[in-house]
Design a protein around this motif. Structure first.
Motif, mmCIF file in Angstrom:
data_model
loop_
_atom_site.group_PDB
_atom_site.id
_atom_site.type_symbol
_atom_site.label_atom_id
_atom_site.label_comp_id
_atom_site.label_asym_id
_atom_site.label_seq_id
_atom_site.Cartn_x
_atom_site.Cartn_y
_atom_site.Cartn_z
ATOM 1 N N VAL B 78 65.393 71.744 64.271
ATOM 2 C CA VAL B 78 65.803 70.588 63.470
ATOM 3 C C VAL B 78 65.803 71.022 62.001
ATOM 4 O O VAL B 78 64.850 71.682 61.554
ATOM 5 N N LEU B 79 66.868 70.660 61.297
ATOM 6 C CA LEU B 79 66.973 71.101 59.905
ATOM 7 C C LEU B 79 66.508 70.006 58.949
ATOM 8 O O LEU B 79 66.438 68.822 59.308
ATOM 9 N N GLN B 80 66.258 70.423 57.702
ATOM 10 C CA GLN B 80 65.700 69.491 56.716
ATOM 11 C C GLN B 80 66.644 68.309 56.459
ATOM 12 O O GLN B 80 66.204 67.170 56.326
ATOM 13 N N ASP B 81 67.991 68.604 56.415
ATOM 14 C CA ASP B 81 68.903 67.484 56.129
ATOM 15 C C ASP B 81 68.877 66.451 57.272
ATOM 16 O O ASP B 81 69.035 65.259 57.049
ATOM 17 N N GLN B 82 68.632 66.938 58.470
ATOM 18 C CA GLN B 82 68.518 66.000 59.605
ATOM 19 C C GLN B 82 67.245 65.159 59.476
ATOM 20 O O GLN B 82 67.250 63.969 59.787
ATOM 21 N N VAL B 83 66.187 65.795 58.983
ATOM 22 C CA VAL B 83 64.940 65.054 58.760
ATOM 23 C C VAL B 83 65.185 63.949 57.743
ATOM 24 O O VAL B 83 64.764 62.795 57.917
ATOM 25 N N ASN B 84 65.936 64.292 56.696
ATOM 26 C CA ASN B 84 66.213 63.307 55.640
ATOM 27 C C ASN B 84 67.033 62.138 56.184
ATOM 28 O O ASN B 84 66.776 60.972 55.875
ATOM 29 N N LEU B 85 68.050 62.461 56.994
ATOM 30 C CA LEU B 85 68.912 61.401 57.545
ATOM 31 C C LEU B 85 68.112 60.468 58.472
ATOM 32 O O LEU B 85 68.278 59.253 58.437
ATOM 33 N N ILE B 86 67.249 61.058 59.273
ATOM 34 C CA ILE B 86 66.434 60.231 60.174
ATOM 35 C C ILE B 86 65.460 59.377 59.361
ATOM 36 O O ILE B 86 65.223 58.201 59.670
ATOM 37 N N GLY B 87 64.918 59.968 58.303
ATOM 38 C CA GLY B 87 63.974 59.221 57.455
ATOM 39 C C GLY B 87 64.615 57.999 56.846
ATOM 40 O O GLY B 87 63.933 56.989 56.573
ATOM 41 N N ALA B 88 65.934 58.071 56.641
ATOM 42 C CA ALA B 88 66.639 56.945 56.015
ATOM 43 C C ALA B 88 67.193 55.962 57.048
ATOM 44 O O ALA B 88 67.822 54.961 56.689
ATOM 45 N N SER B 89 67.003 56.255 58.298
ATOM 46 C CA SER B 89 67.592 55.423 59.365
ATOM 47 C C SER B 89 66.866 54.093 59.503
ATOM 48 O O SER B 89 65.669 53.979 59.189
ATOM 49 N N ALA B 90 67.593 53.131 60.034
ATOM 50 C CA ALA B 90 66.947 51.865 60.416
ATOM 51 C C ALA B 90 66.060 52.109 61.625
ATOM 52 O O ALA B 90 66.261 53.077 62.362
ATOM 53 N N GLY B 91 65.100 51.280 61.818
ATOM 54 C CA GLY B 91 64.226 51.388 62.993
ATOM 55 C C GLY B 91 63.000 52.232 62.748
ATOM 56 O O GLY B 91 62.128 52.328 63.615
ATOM 57 N N VAL B 92 62.902 52.875 61.579
ATOM 58 C CA VAL B 92 61.739 53.714 61.276
ATOM 59 C C VAL B 92 60.763 52.896 60.431
ATOM 60 O O VAL B 92 61.155 52.304 59.416
ATOM 61 N N ALA B 93 59.520 52.865 60.861
ATOM 62 C CA ALA B 93 58.518 52.081 60.120
ATOM 63 C C ALA B 93 58.238 52.719 58.763
ATOM 64 O O ALA B 93 58.395 53.934 58.599
ATOM 65 N N GLN B 94 57.849 51.892 57.836
ATOM 66 C CA GLN B 94 57.556 52.365 56.471
ATOM 67 C C GLN B 94 56.099 52.052 56.143
ATOM 68 O O GLN B 94 55.542 51.071 56.635
ATOM 69 N N ASP B 95 55.530 52.909 55.335
ATOM 70 C CA ASP B 95 54.248 52.526 54.735
ATOM 71 C C ASP B 95 54.385 52.663 53.221
ATOM 72 O O ASP B 95 55.499 52.843 52.714
ATOM 73 N N SER B 96 53.298 52.638 52.525
ATOM 74 C CA SER B 96 53.373 52.614 51.057
ATOM 75 C C SER B 96 54.026 53.862 50.484
ATOM 76 O O SER B 96 54.621 53.840 49.408
ATOM 77 N N SER B 97 53.946 54.983 51.239
ATOM 78 C CA SER B 97 54.543 56.217 50.701
ATOM 79 C C SER B 97 55.940 56.479 51.263
ATOM 80 O O SER B 97 56.496 57.546 51.078
ATOM 81 N N SER B 102 57.356 62.563 60.626
ATOM 82 C CA SER B 102 56.605 63.822 60.665
ATOM 83 C C SER B 102 57.456 64.919 61.269
ATOM 84 O O SER B 102 57.596 65.014 62.482
ATOM 85 N N PRO B 103 58.086 65.747 60.414
ATOM 86 C CA PRO B 103 58.766 66.928 60.952
ATOM 87 C C PRO B 103 57.686 67.923 61.386
ATOM 88 O O PRO B 103 56.696 68.100 60.671
ATOM 89 N N GLU B 104 57.866 68.528 62.547
ATOM 90 C CA GLU B 104 56.789 69.383 63.066
ATOM 91 C C GLU B 104 57.311 70.720 63.556
ATOM 92 O O GLU B 104 58.451 70.829 64.035
ATOM 93 N N LEU B 105 56.464 71.706 63.426
ATOM 94 C CA LEU B 105 56.767 73.039 63.955
ATOM 95 C C LEU B 105 55.816 73.327 65.108
ATOM 96 O O LEU B 105 54.683 72.832 65.128
#
Lengths: 231, 395
Positions: B78-97, B102-105
């Motif tokens: 999984v590439l960083q730009d894909q991580v960014n796109l998923i992070g901006a997607s609807a359906g992902v919970a948010q917290d204060s930060s 969590s991208p993982e290796l």
């Protein structure tokens, strides 16, 4: 058939097949046993006396002819019907007692009553009566292994009479006992016949035992050769 | 009917009462049944323990995304730009930060198994603070968490238990790099306890992964609701990813060891055939030993059905007694036994054998089958026993 005839054998034939050979045991045997009779059947080994006893007890079936018991023909009954018929009408006394070694005298005597609809209390009373009749009330809780041969045979007699069958069949009942004990057993059978009206058929090798019967039938090669009324 | 039941009960009790006469043969049948059931339960407990370990790791609140066609994290990229796109997607919970992502290796390192002294693969997982926070059942058992940006790691309890050299304070070499163990964590006995965790950026650096990862975990807005993320993936051509709940992912991984259960049944079936031969011999001996008793009862008027049922009941009692013995033995020897095996990502999964009522039931069914089959033919013989046997002379 006369009213007091309990058993009637007419033209009974019996043969065994051994390999390709057919061995005839009885050929047109006729016999009647009256209600209240005490019959001893004697004869040499192989004469057919045990086979006859087995047929009278519904354990074996004839190859031909008819066997009537108390007005009903039994030679054509199915195995399960014969089993029920035995339970209702026949008491067996075997040479080697055939008690269940894991049951005490009381439980052994109770066995035929398990085939009836009697309550547990009623069964217990009947067992006590039967054991008292053979003089073993004090041995009710004893296991067969804890009793002498004579006592075991008396338990077997109690088992044979507890369900009040019409006929008691004895297969060499004193064959495994000493003379004194044998006489006690035979006297007991005589008492059951004389005082309680039980019909008894006894197969024996022993002429002394046969003397306790009302009459003796001698079998030889599948035929009665002589009839003798003892008493 | 009442009479028949009374007959069956009496005959059964008499048969059991006569077992002392055939003590050793009867014990042999009990033991044969016990061994077969114990072996079956050992295999089933192993499969069950592995499945529970995998299933326990998954949460339906977490979604895991991997490259299309990847069945495990190990063969996903999984590439960083894909991580960014998923992070901006609807359906992902948010917290204060921001989005809880969590991208993982997931890389493989070597460890020495305590049990065999041989090398085996251990997964080293790189993750960030959000990744740690998402694993809500994680607790530190000893020590502290790794400090981001350092060669520190925390080890799962399973790794500590099964492998040498991962005690707190120990320095471990993986390739050219030295790592220091600073903590031990537990996650309720699930598969994460078979892992080593360290800072993701350090692992990217040491293993030359650039900006790539192998999986993305996100906390879902709504429990189990993958819909918004799937729409994002369908809409965005750069996202050649597949999404599933973490629970679904680990459940499918857990099924991989179902072959153990199948293997267990096959082995047990083969052994059961051997046990059956012995049991049949025992039961035929029993019928021969009781021949005169059976025939006498038949002469007295007991039905052939009672002779049949009494013999079957004797066989069932012996086999079920063996089944119980085998079940208790399996429970005593195997329940909670720790072991490890190769999981779907070619790494060792540490798990415990797990007995359950369902497994006991399967053991009981096997014992009943052994009892019934071994009793059937001898019972048939007993039912067909000629009554004339009662009149045979001699003991």
């Amino acid at each position: 058939m006369s009213e007091d005839v309990l058993f009637q054998l007419t033209n009974v034939r019996k043969s065994f097949v051994k390999g390709k050979e057919k061995i005839p045991i009885f050929d047109n045997l006729d016999m009647g046993i009256a209600q209240g009779d005490f019959v001893a059947i004697m004869g040499p080994s192989g004469s057919g006396k045990t086979t006859l006893l087995n047929m009278l007890g519904g354990v074996d079936q004839p190859s031909g002819g008819e066997i009537w018991f108390d007005g009903a023909r039994i030679d054509a009954l199915s195995e399960s019907a014969l089993t029920r018929w035995r339970a209702e009408n026949i008491g067996f006394i075997f040479q080697f007692y055939n008690l269940m070694p894991m049951l005490n005298a009381q439980r052994n005597v109770e066995l035929p009553l398990l085939l009836t609809k009697l309550s547990k209390i009623r069964r217990r009373k009947n067992v006590e009566t039967a054991l008292a009749l053979v003089g073993l009330s004090d041995r009710a809780k004893h296991m067969p292994g804890e009793m002498s041969g004579g006592q075991q045979q008396r338990v077997a007699i109690a088992r044979a009479i507890v369900s009040d069958p019409k006929l008691i069949l004895c297969d060499e009942p004193t064959g495994d006992l000493d003379r004194g004990t044998a006489d006690e057993i035979l006297e007991m059978l005589q008492l059951l016949n004389r005082d309680h009206g039980k019909t008894i058929v006894m197969v024996t090798h022993d002429p002394a035992a046969a003397k306790y019967a009302k009459r003796t039938l001698h079998l030889d090669k599948g035929q009665f050769v002589q009839r003798e009324v003892v008493a | 009917m009442g009479s028949l039941i009374a007959q069956i009960v009496s005959v059964t009790l008499m048969n059991l009462g006569s077992l002392r006469r055939r003590l050793w043969m009867s014990l042999a049948m009990v033991l044969a049944s016990a061994v077969v059931v114990a072996i079956l339960l050992a295999f089933l407990a192993m499969a069950k323990g592995f499945e529970e370990t995998m299933r326990g790791a998954g949460s339906s609140q977490i979604a895991i995304l991997m490259r299309e066609g990847s069945s495990t994290e190990l063969n996903s990229v999984v590439l960083q730009d894909q991580v960014n796109l998923i992070g901006a997607s609807a359906g992902v919970a948010q917290d204060s930060s921001g989005p809880m992502i969590s991208p993982e290796l997931y890389v493989i390192v070597d460890g020495i198994k305590k049990s065999s002294g041989t090398e085996a693969n251990i997964p080293l997982r790189g993750l960030n603070k959000a990744g740690m926070d998402m694993r809500t059942n994680m607790r530190l058992v000893e020590g502290r968490l790794f400090t981001p940006g350092t060669n520190e790691m925390v080890v799962g309890e399973g790794v500590l238990r099964e492998f040498d050299g991962f005690e707190i304070g120990r320095t471990v070499r993986f390739g050219k790099n030295l790592w220091t163990v600073v903590g031990v964590f537990a996650t309720g006995g699930n598969i994460f306890e078979s892992e080593l965790w360290a800072d993701i950026n350090i692992i990217q650096s040491h293993y030359n992964r650039g900006n790539s990862y192998q999986s993305i975990r996100v906390k879902l807005d709504n429990d189990g609701d993958l819909g918004p993320l799937q729409k994002t993936i369908e809409r965005e051509p750069r996202l050649n990813l597949e999404v599933q709940t973490e629970r679904g992912y680990f459940a499918s991984q857990g099924k991989q060891l179902q072959y153990i259960a199948v293997f267990g049944w096959i082995i047990s079936a083969i052994m059961a055939l051997g046990a059956l031969a012995g049991a049949l011999n025992t039961m035929y001996t029993s019928v021969a030993d009781r021949a005169r008793e059976i025939a006498t009862l038949r002469a007295l008027g007991f039905s052939s059905v009672s002779a049949f049922c009494g013999t079957i009941a004797e066989a069932l009692v012996l086999a079920v007694a063996g089944g119980l013995l085998g079940s208790f033995a399996a429970f005593g020897f195997f329940d909670g036994l720790n072991t490890s095996t190769l999981g779907g990502s070619f790494t060792q999964v540490v798990f415990s054998f797990e007995m359950s009522p369902e497994l006991f039931l399967q053991g009981a069914i096997l014992a009943l089958v052994i009892g019934f089959v071994s009793g059937f033919f001898p019972a048939w013989r007993a039912a067909r026993m000629p009554v004339i046997v009662a009149f045979r002379h001699g003991t």
